[in-house]
Design an enzyme around this catalytic site. Structure first.
Site, PDB file in Angstrom:
ATOM      1  N   ALA A  65       0.721  -0.932  -0.043  1.00  0.00           N
ATOM      2  CA  ALA A  65      -0.022  -0.020  -0.347  1.00  0.00           C
ATOM      3  C   ALA A  65       1.083   0.968  -0.012  1.00  0.00           C
ATOM      4  CB  ALA A  65      -1.214  -0.008   1.240  1.00  0.00           C
ATOM      5  N   GLU A 111      -0.560  -9.176  -0.452  1.00  0.00           N
ATOM      6  CA  GLU A 111      -1.672  -9.777  -0.808  1.00  0.00           C
ATOM      7  C   GLU A 111      -2.733  -9.566  -1.677  1.00  0.00           C
ATOM      8  OE1 GLU A 111      -2.837  -6.298   2.865  1.00  0.00           O
ATOM      9  OE2 GLU A 111      -3.098  -7.479   4.184  1.00  0.00           O
ATOM     10  N   GLU A 131       4.346  -4.815   6.940  1.00  0.00           N
ATOM     11  CA  GLU A 131       3.529  -4.181   7.307  1.00  0.00           C
ATOM     12  C   GLU A 131       3.304  -3.628   9.527  1.00  0.00           C
ATOM     13  OE1 GLU A 131       2.336  -6.448   5.726  1.00  0.00           O
ATOM     14  OE2 GLU A 131       1.212  -5.461   4.534  1.00  0.00           O
TER      15      GLU A 131
HETATM   16  N1  CAA Z   1       4.207   3.572  -1.001  1.00  0.00           N
HETATM   17  C1  CAA Z   1       4.904   4.176  -1.452  1.00  0.00           C
HETATM   18  N2  CAA Z   1       5.871   4.623  -2.423  1.00  0.00           N
HETATM   19  C2  CAA Z   1       6.867   3.483  -2.145  1.00  0.00           C
HETATM   20  C3  CAA Z   1       6.193   2.139  -1.251  1.00  0.00           C
HETATM   21  C4  CAA Z   1       5.188   1.959  -0.632  1.00  0.00           C
HETATM   22  N3  CAA Z   1       5.010   0.575  -0.184  1.00  0.00           N
HETATM   23  N4  CAA Z   1       7.459   1.286  -1.590  1.00  0.00           N
HETATM   24  C5  CAA Z   1       8.995   1.672  -2.315  1.00  0.00           C
HETATM   25  N5  CAA Z   1       7.869   3.423  -2.427  1.00  0.00           N
HETATM   26  C6  CAA Z   1       9.022   4.105  -2.852  1.00  0.00           C
HETATM   27  C7  CAA Z   1      10.048   4.535  -2.506  1.00  0.00           C
HETATM   28  O1  CAA Z   1       9.241   5.675  -1.208  1.00  0.00           O
HETATM   29  C8  CAA Z   1      11.101   5.935  -3.471  1.00  0.00           C
HETATM   30  O2  CAA Z   1      10.229   6.588  -4.097  1.00  0.00           O
HETATM   31  P1  CAA Z   1      11.453   7.991  -3.959  1.00  0.00           P
HETATM   32  O3  CAA Z   1      12.396   8.382  -5.349  1.00  0.00           O
HETATM   33  O4  CAA Z   1      10.130   9.219  -4.276  1.00  0.00           O
HETATM   34  O5  CAA Z   1      12.254   7.882  -2.711  1.00  0.00           O
HETATM   35  C9  CAA Z   1      10.808   4.401  -4.713  1.00  0.00           C
HETATM   36  O6  CAA Z   1       9.621   3.602  -4.639  1.00  0.00           O
HETATM   37  C10 CAA Z   1      11.681   3.494  -4.530  1.00  0.00           C
HETATM   38  O7  CAA Z   1      12.344   2.696  -3.872  1.00  0.00           O
HETATM   39  P2  CAA Z   1      13.425   2.422  -2.678  1.00  0.00           P
HETATM   40  O8  CAA Z   1      14.194   3.571  -2.650  1.00  0.00           O
HETATM   41  O9  CAA Z   1      13.271   2.298  -1.223  1.00  0.00           O
HETATM   42  O10 CAA Z   1      13.585   1.399  -3.649  1.00  0.00           O
HETATM   43  P3  CAA Z   1      14.786   0.604  -2.194  1.00  0.00           P
HETATM   44  O11 CAA Z   1      15.463  -0.695  -3.925  1.00  0.00           O
HETATM   45  O12 CAA Z   1      15.643   1.210  -2.403  1.00  0.00           O
HETATM   46  O13 CAA Z   1      14.292  -0.752  -1.518  1.00  0.00           O
HETATM   47  C11 CAA Z   1      12.362  -1.647  -1.442  1.00  0.00           C
HETATM   48  C12 CAA Z   1      12.768  -1.664  -2.045  1.00  0.00           C
HETATM   49  C13 CAA Z   1      12.603  -2.730   0.211  1.00  0.00           C
HETATM   50  C14 CAA Z   1      10.546  -2.733  -1.883  1.00  0.00           C
HETATM   51  C15 CAA Z   1      11.621  -0.825  -0.225  1.00  0.00           C
HETATM   52  O14 CAA Z   1      10.604  -0.038  -1.200  1.00  0.00           O
HETATM   53  C16 CAA Z   1      10.396  -1.083   0.604  1.00  0.00           C
HETATM   54  O15 CAA Z   1      10.452  -1.948   1.976  1.00  0.00           O
HETATM   55  N6  CAA Z   1       9.266  -0.096   0.562  1.00  0.00           N
HETATM   56  C17 CAA Z   1       8.125  -0.804   1.760  1.00  0.00           C
HETATM   57  C18 CAA Z   1       7.762  -2.029   1.771  1.00  0.00           C
HETATM   58  C19 CAA Z   1       6.735  -2.166   2.540  1.00  0.00           C
HETATM   59  O16 CAA Z   1       6.654  -1.752   3.773  1.00  0.00           O
HETATM   60  N7  CAA Z   1       5.231  -2.105   2.141  1.00  0.00           N
HETATM   61  C20 CAA Z   1       3.922  -2.182   2.776  1.00  0.00           C
HETATM   62  C21 CAA Z   1       3.089  -1.384   2.790  1.00  0.00           C
HETATM   63  S1  CAA Z   1       2.220  -0.822   4.086  1.00  0.00           S
HETATM   64  C22 CAA Z   1       0.667  -2.081   3.523  1.00  0.00           C
HETATM   65  O17 CAA Z   1       0.742  -2.754   2.648  1.00  0.00           O
HETATM   66  C23 CAA Z   1      -0.371  -1.960   4.017  1.00  0.00           C
HETATM   67  C24 CAA Z   1      -1.683  -3.212   3.859  1.00  0.00           C
HETATM   68  O18 CAA Z   1      -1.424  -4.268   4.445  1.00  0.00           O
HETATM   69  C25 CAA Z   1      -2.826  -2.750   3.171  1.00  0.00           C
END
Ligand code: CAA
Length: 257
Positions: A65, A111, A131
């Site tokens: 998300a 999911e 999460e």
């Molecule tokens: N939401 C918003 N933006 C996201 C995102 C997310 N879930 N995941 C990645 N992005 C964005 C980053 O903020 C970044 O944007 P900027 O360039 O503007 O800074 C861009 O995508 C690239 O991401 P990274 O620079 O972080 O890329 P990376 O290769 O270094 O890392 C990753 C990749 C390991 C996937 C890392 O991006 C990450 O950990 N993302 C979040 C994963 C996460 O926690 N997901 C769960 C979300 S909560 C959820 O889903 C709730 C639910 O159940 C409904």
């Protein structure tokens, strides 16, 4: 229909939805969910489409998300708007959905892949429900569907720690039906989808509904549901055709009725 966050195409009888916010690793914002839901419904209603593929990019199927969009939401807002309600729409789709997953498949992305009917993973696929590391829990069905898919202890381990698994572990655990080379992901998904679309659509719909009942109903009700479903199929021309073709040693010609 023009979309901002997804690409939509058909290949023969296969509808393909590609999540397309590459700069945000296909993070699932409200617009993307709305657009994906609209595309799913359109394919579901289209008689020329027999199977739907949901895919993303090479680096990410979807990284969850959209954290930027969620960060400042309040308790009042999420409850009043029933945040994530729209995520349930995929459950109403009658046609089979294949998730073709490459790269990160995290949080909400995982999911949605779990909500699909069949998951095919590229060798690069990585799955996690991280999460808890953000101060929340999975809210798009992950606690339920992962527990159903891999059992309590493994699901607890992944959900309580946020541990990421690779494609081969996902296959071993039964999350992925199979793992394919990355460059062949879409080709393999389309080939499977074509096999399904060549069969009788009402039979496939019935089979999907019956398997899904296994996750919704107690065993005795599920078995009764299955029995009623097979009985109903004897009303179809396709049942007569399928069995006649077998005995006449020829390929069946299904008409979808
Ligand atoms: N939401 C918003 N933006 C996201 C995102 C997310 N879930 N995941 C990645 N992005 C964005 C980053 O903020 C970044 O944007 P900027 O360039 O503007 O800074 C861009 O995508 C690239 O991401 P990274 O620079 O972080 O890329 P990376 O290769 O270094 O890392 C990753 C990749 C390991 C996937 C890392 O991006 C990450 O950990 N993302 C979040 C994963 C996460 O926690 N997901 C769960 C979300 S909560 C959820 O889903 C709730 C639910 O159940 C409904």
């Amino acid at each position: 229909m023009a979309f901002e966050t997804i690409l939509v195409e058909t290949k023969g009888a296969v509808g393909i939805i590609t999540l397309n916010r590459p700069k945000a690793l296909n993070a699932l914002n409200a617009l993307l969910i709305r657009e994906m839901n609209a595309a799913l419904s359109t394919f579901d209603a289209d008689k020329a489409v027999g199977c739907i593929i949901l895919t993303g990019g090479d680096k990410a199927f979807a990284a969850g998300a959209d954290i930027r969009e969620m960060k400042d939401m309040t308790f009042r807002q999420v409850t009043e708007e029933n945040f994530l309600e729209e995520w349930d729409h995929i459950n109403t789709i009658r046609k089979p959905i294949i998730a073709a997953v490459s790269g990160y498949c995290l949080g909400g992305g995982f999911e949605f892949a779990l909500a699909a009917d069949i998951l095919i993973a590229a060798e690069t696929a990585r799955f996690a429900l991280p999460e808890v590391t953000l101060g929340v829990i999975p809210g798009g069905g992950g606690t339920q569907r992962l527990a159903h898919a891999i059992g309590k202890s493994k699901a607890m381990e992944m959900i309580l720690s946020g541990r990421m698994i690779d494609a081969s572990e996902a296959e071993r655990l039964g999350v992925a039906a199979r793992v394919v080379p990355s460059e062949k992901l879409l080709e393999e998904a389309i080939s499977l989808a074509e096999k399904i679309t060549n069969l009788s659509q009402p039979v496939i719909t019935s089979a999907k509904r019956a398997v899904r009942a296994a996750f919704e109903m107690p065993l005795s009700e599920g078995l009764a549901f299955e029995r009623k479903s097979i009985h109903a199929l004897f009303a179809l021309e396709d049942q007569k055709e399928g069995m006649a073709a077998f005995l006449e040693k020829r390929k069946p010609i299904f008409k979808g009725k």
